[in-house]
Motif scaffolding. Sequence first.
Motif, PDB file in Angstrom:
ATOM      1  N   ALA A 105       0.835  -1.200   0.000  1.00 35.83           N
ATOM      2  CA  ALA A 105       0.000   0.000   0.000  1.00 35.83           C
ATOM      3  C   ALA A 105       0.868   1.249   0.000  1.00 35.83           C
ATOM      4  N   ALA A 106       0.219   2.389  -0.031  1.00 40.73           N
ATOM      5  CA  ALA A 106       0.952   3.656  -0.043  1.00 40.73           C
ATOM      6  C   ALA A 106       1.800   3.830   1.208  1.00 40.73           C
ATOM      7  N   ASP A 107       1.388   3.187   2.326  1.00 40.56           N
ATOM      8  CA  ASP A 107       2.168   3.290   3.568  1.00 40.56           C
ATOM      9  C   ASP A 107       3.228   2.214   3.691  1.00 40.56           C
ATOM     10  N   GLY A 108       3.413   1.397   2.642  1.00 44.36           N
ATOM     11  CA  GLY A 108       4.460   0.389   2.646  1.00 44.36           C
ATOM     12  C   GLY A 108       4.073  -0.942   3.245  1.00 44.36           C
ATOM     13  N   LYS A 109       2.815  -1.091   3.663  1.00 47.82           N
ATOM     14  CA  LYS A 109       2.366  -2.345   4.249  1.00 47.82           C
ATOM     15  C   LYS A 109       1.648  -3.190   3.200  1.00 47.82           C
ATOM     16  N   ILE A 110       1.629  -4.507   3.434  1.00 44.81           N
ATOM     17  CA  ILE A 110       0.913  -5.399   2.522  1.00 44.81           C
ATOM     18  C   ILE A 110      -0.571  -5.047   2.529  1.00 44.81           C
ATOM     19  N   ILE A 111      -1.164  -5.017   1.335  1.00 42.09           N
ATOM     20  CA  ILE A 111      -2.598  -4.743   1.219  1.00 42.09           C
ATOM     21  C   ILE A 111      -3.351  -6.010   1.589  1.00 42.09           C
ATOM     22  N   GLU A 112      -4.099  -5.934   2.684  1.00 47.94           N
ATOM     23  CA  GLU A 112      -4.785  -7.114   3.196  1.00 47.94           C
ATOM     24  C   GLU A 112      -5.930  -7.541   2.277  1.00 47.94           C
ATOM     25  N   SER A 113      -6.116  -8.844   2.153  1.00 46.83           N
ATOM     26  CA  SER A 113      -7.252  -9.421   1.435  1.00 46.83           C
ATOM     27  C   SER A 113      -7.480 -10.819   1.988  1.00 46.83           C
ATOM     28  N   GLN A 114      -8.743 -11.232   2.021  1.00 44.63           N
ATOM     29  CA  GLN A 114      -9.052 -12.560   2.528  1.00 44.63           C
ATOM     30  C   GLN A 114      -8.736 -13.645   1.506  1.00 44.63           C
ATOM     31  N   GLY A 115      -8.778 -13.303   0.223  1.00 45.25           N
ATOM     32  CA  GLY A 115      -8.511 -14.276  -0.827  1.00 45.25           C
ATOM     33  C   GLY A 115      -7.050 -14.292  -1.222  1.00 45.25           C
ATOM     34  N   VAL A 146      -0.541  -3.313 -13.428  1.00 47.39           N
ATOM     35  CA  VAL A 146      -1.959  -2.941 -13.316  1.00 47.39           C
ATOM     36  C   VAL A 146      -2.506  -3.690 -12.102  1.00 47.39           C
ATOM     37  N   ILE A 147      -3.233  -2.989 -11.238  1.00 43.89           N
ATOM     38  CA  ILE A 147      -3.814  -3.656 -10.074  1.00 43.89           C
ATOM     39  C   ILE A 147      -5.333  -3.498 -10.113  1.00 43.89           C
ATOM     40  N   ASN A 148      -6.015  -4.446  -9.528  1.00 41.21           N
ATOM     41  CA  ASN A 148      -7.484  -4.388  -9.572  1.00 41.21           C
ATOM     42  C   ASN A 148      -8.013  -3.299  -8.635  1.00 41.21           C
ATOM     43  N   ARG A 149      -9.228  -2.846  -8.913  1.00 42.02           N
ATOM     44  CA  ARG A 149      -9.796  -1.676  -8.253  1.00 42.02           C
ATOM     45  C   ARG A 149      -9.903  -1.842  -6.736  1.00 42.02           C
ATOM     46  N   ALA A 150     -10.381  -2.988  -6.282  1.00 44.38           N
ATOM     47  CA  ALA A 150     -10.535  -3.191  -4.846  1.00 44.38           C
ATOM     48  C   ALA A 150      -9.197  -3.092  -4.127  1.00 44.38           C
ATOM     49  N   THR A 151      -8.151  -3.674  -4.710  1.00 43.45           N
ATOM     50  CA  THR A 151      -6.818  -3.605  -4.101  1.00 43.45           C
ATOM     51  C   THR A 151      -6.292  -2.185  -4.097  1.00 43.45           C
ATOM     52  N   ALA A 152      -6.510  -1.467  -5.197  1.00 36.77           N
ATOM     53  CA  ALA A 152      -6.052  -0.079  -5.270  1.00 36.77           C
ATOM     54  C   ALA A 152      -6.739   0.782  -4.217  1.00 36.77           C
TER      55      ALA A 152
END
Length: 836
Positions: A105-115, A146-152
Amino acid sequence: MTGLVVRELWGHRRRLAGSLVAVFLGVAFLTGTLVLGDTLAKSIDRFFANAYAGTDVTVRNATTVTDMPGMLRGEIDGSAVERVRGVAGVAVAEPVVQASGQPLAADGKIIESQGPRIAGNWISDPELNPYRIIDGRAPRTPDEVVINRATADRGKLTVGDRTAVLTPRRVPVTVVGISKFGDDDGFGDTSFTAFTLEGMRKHVTQGDGKVTAVTIRAASGVSQDTLAERVRPVLPSGAEAVTGDDLAAEDRDRVGQFLGIFRTALAAFGGVALLVAAFSIHNTFAITVAQRVRESALLRAVGASRRQILTLVTAEALTIGVVATAAGLAGGLGCAALLKLLFASFGMGLPAQGLVIGIGTVLIAAPVGLVVTLLSALGPAVRAAKVPPLAALREVAAERPGPSEARLVIGSVLAAVAVGGAVWGALAESMAIAGAAALMCLIVMVVLGPVVARPAAAVTGAPAARWRGVPGVLARGNATRSPRRTAGAATALMVGVGVVTLMTVFAGSLRASAEDGVAGSFHGALVVNAGSNDQGGFSPQVADEVARLPQVANAAGLGQGAVRVGADNADVRIADPARLGKVLTLDVEDGGSLATADTFAVSRDAADDHDWRVGSAVTVTFANGSRQTFTIGAIYRKDDVAGDYLMPRTAWNAHNRQALDRVAFVELKPGASAADAQRAIETLVKPYGAPTVQDREAYVAAQTEQMDAFLGIVYAMLALAIIIALLGIANTLALSVHERTRELGLLRAVGATRAQVRSMVRWESVIVALFGTAGGVGLGVFLGWALTRALGNPFAAQALPLAIIVLVGALAGVLAAIRPARRAARLAALTAIAAP
């Protein structure tokens, strides 16, 4: 008869309103759960339809090592791409290279997702690519993505931002596009990051030329099955060709297995709500029938047959059932929407858009609502039909003042069988026996309810009789006067409280088991934790770098993967055995070491299940189709952290191009400051997506976070059953107040104040509520013990939650009595005495 039914319903509309509301809430909840299940199924169908909409055939590795949906398969030889392109009928064939890829993410942390968090190459053919760009452009260089909208959105990333993707090594990239999966922001909760094909080979596969799959679009006029048959002869060893339709069906079936469990659990909650509603309906009709004894007798005296009396009461119940069920079907939409919000509030957002009402929902919910209402009113209707005509001339009660001897004998026998079965199932660790005994306990509760109601109400009401004076004495007397009525009102609450208590004990025992297991295996000070996503993680280099810190004595990473052990799919833990043995206590009972390059360790449970011992040879098949024969080098007892299979990292890396650790255990040097070490580790892991650094207590607590969220959802969903039960108590009190109008008038005439009348009714409600709550807690604790022991888990009934349940039950009794108590206090003495 029709006119009489209408007059009876209208004349007793206030009395029957509680039953109507109970049926409405029960049917609405059941409908809501079914609608939510239909909506999820429709959403999943839409996802897979979009995923394979333009794909006619996919070439992939033929090896399956897991039944979990969304797991990536192993690779196949890259030569398959050119071979397939030369097959007649192939219009377009595109290589697919996918692997684990976690954007920061913009703060340098992994973008959390359940999948799953997947990185793959951007497919240029728009018909083969289920993703479409909605902002920016496709990647052109290896360092563009390119990243998907929810992740962005979660990562607060926009086109032009610089970030990094962990593969697991850190890859600096520029976001050049935002994509959508069809019309959705993502494929469920999957994170998808798209590189160029060159970028994937540079950053992930290190140029080995292998691909995850080949996706194919057929030429005009060529069917999927025909194309698959043409492609199969040219495939390399270990590959298979599957049609797009078969792929979609396969994924739907896999997800459908998990969705089926979810829908069954939702339907079970709906069933509990309807069961509670059934008790409330039964009690309401029992009281109204008892109050209409003379009316029924007069009808018999003027020529009405027993069948007509039975038809009259049944028609009233059927009318209530039809009206309430119709309203419940409509209310189910709102209930489904609330359930979606409930799951989202506990961090379990569901991939569902809009609400879908299937014909199956109507065909299930409508008959169930009607049948529950009719069955609940059947007993009172039969009693009404048995009223003799002479009862019009004398006082005859339709409901007996106490339970029969047959009920006592039958209930006692059933209770002995149920309790004995539960104890037997617990001691024998047989879930089938314990579960059957639990269901029988519910039957015993209904049969013995009127038997124990009088003594239980007397004991429960003793404090009120002693401390509240005359109102307390009268309240206890009213509660014990009609044990059937008291039991009927309390049983509905007993069911709801019993299920809540059972789930509390069950979750507490699972939590205790997890805490004991982790605490018994790991005695270090700190843990680097990647979180709850099974497919996430960080580079194994983290453990190496942490081990070099001056405060650290030992550090070992632990990964997770999927293989086939013999003929069974299995999850394995991956680690450096020598280092892991320094930070974990696994209680090795047989074998000289945990593992070497060609050996691996197994738990005692796994060894017993397969009749293995140290030295046994086991064939392991990896996701890429390769096989290796291992020798069991050790058998250990503590499997809470290490799982059933522990494989050396060198063996895993030889068959997998990505290695991830989900956790790293850290043991500090004697005298080292845990706070200083934690700060040092947090600084060290920032480039790796900043996984959480926890002390031992926080890590143990984190293992039960999902269980706490699950328990919160259970409480919220069962709250409806409790509300229905409280409506039943309130309805019973209201009908009882109506029945005792003359009695209340006499009390007022001899000097009782309005406050005393209110207090009497309120304490009567509290006595009934406490009877139901105490019975539910006792039943829930006993069944919780039996079921947890049947599963082999420790029994852990926490006193504080149980005390809160009892307190809430008493408070619920006060709330249920507000309206009936106010109505009783407002009765004018002379008017009440003159009432018929």
